[in-house]
Design an enzyme around this catalytic site. Structure first.
Site, PDB file in Angstrom:
ATOM      1  N   HIS A 141      47.696  71.202  46.057  1.00  0.00           N
ATOM      2  CA  HIS A 141      47.218  72.275  45.186  1.00  0.00           C
ATOM      3  C   HIS A 141      48.272  72.567  44.128  1.00  0.00           C
ATOM      4  O   HIS A 141      49.465  72.505  44.399  1.00  0.00           O
ATOM      5  CB  HIS A 141      46.940  73.539  46.004  1.00  0.00           C
ATOM      6  CG  HIS A 141      45.834  73.376  46.980  1.00  0.00           C
ATOM      7  ND1 HIS A 141      44.508  73.390  46.613  1.00  0.00           N
ATOM      8  CD2 HIS A 141      45.850  73.157  48.319  1.00  0.00           C
ATOM      9  CE1 HIS A 141      43.758  73.202  47.688  1.00  0.00           C
ATOM     10  NE2 HIS A 141      44.549  73.058  48.740  1.00  0.00           N
ATOM     11  N   CYS A 186      44.519  72.689  38.333  1.00  0.00           N
ATOM     12  CA  CYS A 186      43.608  72.140  39.344  1.00  0.00           C
ATOM     13  C   CYS A 186      42.278  71.735  38.699  1.00  0.00           C
ATOM     14  O   CYS A 186      41.761  70.648  38.959  1.00  0.00           O
ATOM     15  CB  CYS A 186      43.370  73.165  40.446  1.00  0.00           C
ATOM     16  SG  CYS A 186      42.281  72.582  41.742  1.00  0.00           S
TER      17      CYS A 186
END
Length: 114
Positions: free
Chosen positions: A22, A34
């Site tokens: 992430h 992202c």
């Protein structure tokens, strides 16, 4: 951090890639790093399928994991088209890495056996 690993074969063609982790750039749903990585990678996979008719081997999980492998023994002209699309993906991911390098890292590896 998002880790991207691009695996090339001995002929320097992209054989597969794996994305995991992430970015932690912003809260879930607002993370542009992202979102950018997801859009670029999934878009490349979709383009390979739509423009060449080849369906890559894909594994995807809810935790940010995406794996894509190009099938072997494809005609050379098809492989050239796929490579152009995947190299375009790499250029886009590198552009994201240049701006947000503390949130994404790209690694290139050579496949030992073909």
């Amino acid at each position: 951090m998002i880790d991207v690993t691009v695996i090339r074969n001995k002929s320097d063609k992209i054989q597969s890639f794996v994305i995991s982790g992430h970015a932690f750039f912003a809260k879930r749903g607002k993370d542009i790093v992202c979102a950018g990585v997801s859009a670029v990678s999934v878009g490349a996979i979709n383009a390979v399928h739509a423009l060449t008719g080849v369906t890559p081997l894909i594994e995807q999980k809810d935790d940010g994991f995406l794996s894509c492998e190009i099938p072997g023994n494809l005609p050379e002209d098809t492989m050239e088209k796929i490579q152009l699309l995947l190299e375009g993906m790499v250029v886009s991911l590198r552009t994201i890495e240049e701006e947000y390098g503390q949130h994404i890292k790209i690694t290139f590896k050579k496949q030992e056996v073909e």
